[in-house]
Design a protein around this motif. Sequence first.
Motif, PDB file in Angstrom:
ATOM      1  N   PRO A   1       0.806  -1.230   0.000  1.00  0.00           N
ATOM      2  CA  PRO A   1       0.000   0.000   0.000  1.00  0.00           C
ATOM      3  C   PRO A   1       0.832   1.270   0.000  1.00  0.00           C
ATOM      4  CG  PRO A   1      -0.823  -1.562   1.632  1.00  0.00           C
ATOM      5  CD  PRO A   1       0.495  -2.088   1.167  1.00  0.00           C
ATOM      6  N   ARG A   2       2.075   1.202   0.446  1.00  0.00           N
ATOM      7  CA  ARG A   2       2.919   2.406   0.519  1.00  0.00           C
ATOM      8  C   ARG A   2       3.564   2.749  -0.806  1.00  0.00           C
ATOM      9  NH1 ARG A   2       0.334   0.296   4.659  1.00  0.00           N
ATOM     10  NH2 ARG A   2       0.384   1.693   6.448  1.00  0.00           N
ATOM     11  N   THR A   3       3.572   1.804  -1.751  1.00  0.00           N
ATOM     12  CA  THR A   3       4.184   2.060  -3.056  1.00  0.00           C
ATOM     13  C   THR A   3       3.243   1.785  -4.220  1.00  0.00           C
ATOM     14  OG1 THR A   3       5.037  -0.189  -3.283  1.00  0.00           O
ATOM     15  CG2 THR A   3       6.443   1.408  -2.127  1.00  0.00           C
ATOM     16  N   LEU A   4       2.202   1.000  -4.009  1.00  0.00           N
ATOM     17  CA  LEU A   4       1.282   0.503  -5.029  1.00  0.00           C
ATOM     18  C   LEU A   4       1.962  -0.470  -5.984  1.00  0.00           C
ATOM     19  CD1 LEU A   4      -0.769   3.741  -5.873  1.00  0.00           C
ATOM     20  CD2 LEU A   4      -1.204   2.015  -4.112  1.00  0.00           C
ATOM     21  N   ASP A   5       3.190  -0.844  -5.685  1.00  0.00           N
ATOM     22  CA  ASP A   5       3.934  -1.837  -6.470  1.00  0.00           C
ATOM     23  C   ASP A   5       3.664  -3.225  -5.890  1.00  0.00           C
ATOM     24  OD1 ASP A   5       5.630  -2.874  -8.377  1.00  0.00           O
ATOM     25  OD2 ASP A   5       7.382  -1.700  -7.763  1.00  0.00           O
ATOM     26  N   PHE A   6       4.195  -4.252  -6.536  1.00  0.00           N
ATOM     27  CA  PHE A   6       4.010  -5.614  -6.055  1.00  0.00           C
ATOM     28  C   PHE A   6       4.503  -5.823  -4.623  1.00  0.00           C
ATOM     29  CE2 PHE A   6       4.331  -6.953 -10.684  1.00  0.00           C
ATOM     30  CZ  PHE A   6       3.039  -7.455 -10.766  1.00  0.00           C
ATOM     31  N   ASP A   7       3.873  -6.741  -3.934  1.00  0.00           N
ATOM     32  CA  ASP A   7       4.454  -7.354  -2.745  1.00  0.00           C
ATOM     33  C   ASP A   7       5.444  -8.381  -3.283  1.00  0.00           C
ATOM     34  OD1 ASP A   7       5.051  -9.246  -0.755  1.00  0.00           O
ATOM     35  OD2 ASP A   7       3.127  -8.983   0.245  1.00  0.00           O
ATOM     36  N   PHE A   8       6.728  -8.047  -3.264  1.00  0.00           N
ATOM     37  CA  PHE A   8       7.715  -8.852  -3.987  1.00  0.00           C
ATOM     38  C   PHE A   8       7.956 -10.222  -3.359  1.00  0.00           C
ATOM     39  CE2 PHE A   8       8.529  -4.834  -6.050  1.00  0.00           C
ATOM     40  CZ  PHE A   8       8.787  -5.237  -7.351  1.00  0.00           C
ATOM     41  N   GLU A   9       7.762 -10.342  -2.079  1.00  0.00           N
ATOM     42  CA  GLU A   9       7.881 -11.663  -1.473  1.00  0.00           C
ATOM     43  C   GLU A   9       6.796 -12.583  -2.017  1.00  0.00           C
ATOM     44  OE1 GLU A   9       7.951 -11.490   2.746  1.00  0.00           O
ATOM     45  OE2 GLU A   9       9.836 -10.374   2.855  1.00  0.00           O
ATOM     46  N   GLU A  10       5.589 -12.079  -2.134  1.00  0.00           N
ATOM     47  CA  GLU A  10       4.509 -12.881  -2.685  1.00  0.00           C
ATOM     48  C   GLU A  10       4.717 -13.147  -4.168  1.00  0.00           C
ATOM     49  OE1 GLU A  10      -0.066 -11.957  -3.483  1.00  0.00           O
ATOM     50  OE2 GLU A  10       0.332 -12.534  -1.396  1.00  0.00           O
ATOM     51  N   LEU A  11       5.200 -12.152  -4.889  1.00  0.00           N
ATOM     52  CA  LEU A  11       5.437 -12.339  -6.315  1.00  0.00           C
ATOM     53  C   LEU A  11       6.405 -13.494  -6.553  1.00  0.00           C
ATOM     54  CD1 LEU A  11       5.146 -11.471  -9.271  1.00  0.00           C
ATOM     55  CD2 LEU A  11       7.018  -9.842  -8.885  1.00  0.00           C
ATOM     56  N   GLU A  12       7.472 -13.538  -5.775  1.00  0.00           N
ATOM     57  CA  GLU A  12       8.457 -14.611  -5.953  1.00  0.00           C
ATOM     58  C   GLU A  12       7.822 -15.978  -5.701  1.00  0.00           C
ATOM     59  OE1 GLU A  12      13.140 -15.476  -4.936  1.00  0.00           O
ATOM     60  OE2 GLU A  12      12.057 -13.911  -3.856  1.00  0.00           O
ATOM     61  N   ARG A  13       6.913 -16.061  -4.744  1.00  0.00           N
ATOM     62  CA  ARG A  13       6.249 -17.336  -4.465  1.00  0.00           C
ATOM     63  C   ARG A  13       5.299 -17.740  -5.595  1.00  0.00           C
ATOM     64  NH1 ARG A  13       5.663 -14.959   0.758  1.00  0.00           N
ATOM     65  NH2 ARG A  13       3.439 -14.541   0.343  1.00  0.00           N
ATOM     66  N   LEU A  14       4.742 -16.766  -6.296  1.00  0.00           N
ATOM     67  CA  LEU A  14       3.774 -17.053  -7.352  1.00  0.00           C
ATOM     68  C   LEU A  14       4.423 -17.493  -8.655  1.00  0.00           C
ATOM     69  CD1 LEU A  14       1.295 -14.063  -6.862  1.00  0.00           C
ATOM     70  CD2 LEU A  14       0.788 -16.470  -6.464  1.00  0.00           C
ATOM     71  N   LEU A  15       5.676 -17.161  -8.853  1.00  0.00           N
ATOM     72  CA  LEU A  15       6.339 -17.484 -10.118  1.00  0.00           C
ATOM     73  C   LEU A  15       6.508 -18.991 -10.255  1.00  0.00           C
ATOM     74  CD1 LEU A  15       9.060 -14.678 -10.207  1.00  0.00           C
ATOM     75  CD2 LEU A  15       6.872 -14.740 -11.426  1.00  0.00           C
ATOM     76  N   SER A  16       6.049 -19.523 -11.382  1.00  0.00           N
ATOM     77  CA  SER A  16       6.135 -20.961 -11.622  1.00  0.00           C
ATOM     78  C   SER A  16       6.223 -21.206 -13.122  1.00  0.00           C
ATOM     79  CB  SER A  16       4.910 -21.670 -11.031  1.00  0.00           C
ATOM     80  OG  SER A  16       3.725 -21.212 -11.664  1.00  0.00           O
ATOM     81  N   GLU A  17       6.333 -22.454 -13.504  1.00  0.00           N
ATOM     82  CA  GLU A  17       6.540 -22.804 -14.903  1.00  0.00           C
ATOM     83  C   GLU A  17       5.300 -22.589 -15.775  1.00  0.00           C
ATOM     84  OE1 GLU A  17       8.043 -26.738 -15.135  1.00  0.00           O
ATOM     85  OE2 GLU A  17       9.989 -26.232 -14.251  1.00  0.00           O
ATOM     86  N   ASP A  18       4.147 -22.325 -15.161  1.00  0.00           N
ATOM     87  CA  ASP A  18       2.944 -22.095 -15.968  1.00  0.00           C
ATOM     88  C   ASP A  18       2.611 -20.607 -16.120  1.00  0.00           C
ATOM     89  OD1 ASP A  18       2.192 -21.624 -13.381  1.00  0.00           O
ATOM     90  OD2 ASP A  18       0.356 -22.813 -13.443  1.00  0.00           O
ATOM     91  N   ILE A  19       3.518 -19.728 -15.677  1.00  0.00           N
ATOM     92  CA  ILE A  19       3.306 -18.283 -15.796  1.00  0.00           C
ATOM     93  C   ILE A  19       3.844 -17.801 -17.145  1.00  0.00           C
ATOM     94  CG2 ILE A  19       3.831 -16.012 -14.857  1.00  0.00           C
ATOM     95  CD1 ILE A  19       1.937 -17.667 -13.117  1.00  0.00           C
ATOM     96  N   LEU A  20       2.980 -17.189 -17.922  1.00  0.00           N
ATOM     97  CA  LEU A  20       3.378 -16.652 -19.221  1.00  0.00           C
ATOM     98  C   LEU A  20       4.131 -15.338 -19.075  1.00  0.00           C
ATOM     99  CD1 LEU A  20       3.140 -16.675 -22.368  1.00  0.00           C
ATOM    100  CD2 LEU A  20       0.989 -15.400 -22.081  1.00  0.00           C
ATOM    101  N   CYS A  21       3.588 -14.433 -18.258  1.00  0.00           N
ATOM    102  CA  CYS A  21       4.221 -13.120 -18.100  1.00  0.00           C
ATOM    103  C   CYS A  21       3.758 -12.459 -16.811  1.00  0.00           C
ATOM    104  CB  CYS A  21       3.923 -12.208 -19.294  1.00  0.00           C
ATOM    105  SG  CYS A  21       2.187 -11.830 -19.537  1.00  0.00           S
TER     106      CYS A  21
END
Length: 416
Positions: free
Chosen positions: A103-123
């Motif tokens: 909420p302080r940047t409106l950018d990604f929660d990068f810890e969560e983003l790293e957990r979401l990245l997997s082989e089925d993610i296109l972009c």
Amino acid sequence: MKLQRTLAPTSAPLSLSNLIGSLPGLIGGRKYRERLIRELEAKFQARGVFLVSSGKAALVVVLKALAASSRRRRVIIPAYTCFSVPSAIVRAGLEVVLCDVNPRTLDFDFEELERLLSEDILCVLPTHLFGLPADVRRVVQLCRTRDIAVVEDAAQALGGGSEKGLVGTEGDVAFFSLGRGKNLTSGTGGIIVTKSPTLADAIHAEYSKLPAASFGETCRNWAELVLMRAFIRPTWYWLPSGLPFLGLGETKFYTDFPVCRMDEVRACQLVGWDRRLAKANTDRAACAGKLIMGLNQGFNGLQPITHPDGVYLRLPVLLRDRVAKHEACARSQKYGAGVSSSYPTTIQDIPELAGRITDRTCPGAQEVVERLVTLPTHEFVTESDRVKIWRVLGVSEPRSRNTGARSAPVDQCSSG
């Protein structure tokens, strides 16, 4: 409907000469489109530039180009962003995956983003929301080892950046919007840029399938620009803003938008775009700076969300809580201050996406929905308008330059 000076939440500069100068496009303006493409290629050092009917259309084309050579079908986006983003993903036949935001940047929660990245993610779509640059380099670092494309959603940040690089040049591909109210407008329109020759070829394959905009749509867009230029001014904006059937400021999810090539009239209207854009962004940044100064002097539980390289399509501010947000928006509507609640829900809570998104909580995005307002930063915001905005937000400072007295209380806001 109240006859008074009323600020639009956002507005793009549009001169009469730009409007009249676009008419030659009706009888053949191919040279204007080709020149615009060359200028954009030079500006972004791009290997491919494509002009389409809207920012949404641009994202659809990009996603289809990426999906054409991959079995991956999932696209990660911020859980708080413009509804046009998930609508384009659905239109492209792909799956929306949400990542919470800070909420302080409106950018990604990068810890969560790293957990979401997997082989089925296109972009992944880092988003420069309200003209605040996202940390694209960090996204790129996370995605490179997983062969995941990075698509910059720069719809609200055309012309942003610093000596480190322009917004739209750090990912694999970027798209911009030229809609009404953006940093630069042609009524509607979208731009795709990429430095990758391979991706440029893939996008061209999709772009070549697009129809041209119809003559009727082209004329309608031009007529809407005429009306916008007349009624976006604070002297007259009270009229369209007071007509509920126009739906001004409403955020809607829909997928039946046109996806076609940009017409010559829009391209012709963008002659001199770089100079116009630079001035508009400079003016927005200066206005935002003055608003921020006043908010900081009169701290009242307000948290402006800032970035040193922001071009501030709007200035986002976190208020104390949901009640404070509701009260501020109600006062703004009463006094025509242009303070907006922005997007009404998280992407998770869009009714049309029910069943399409994994059921999960996004507390950061929810906090933004409950607390965020945006302040106008466009060319029509005057010093007296800034005072009105501060009062609407309950700010008693800054003090008067002449008397040292505090600003008038909120209930004494002028209606003129």
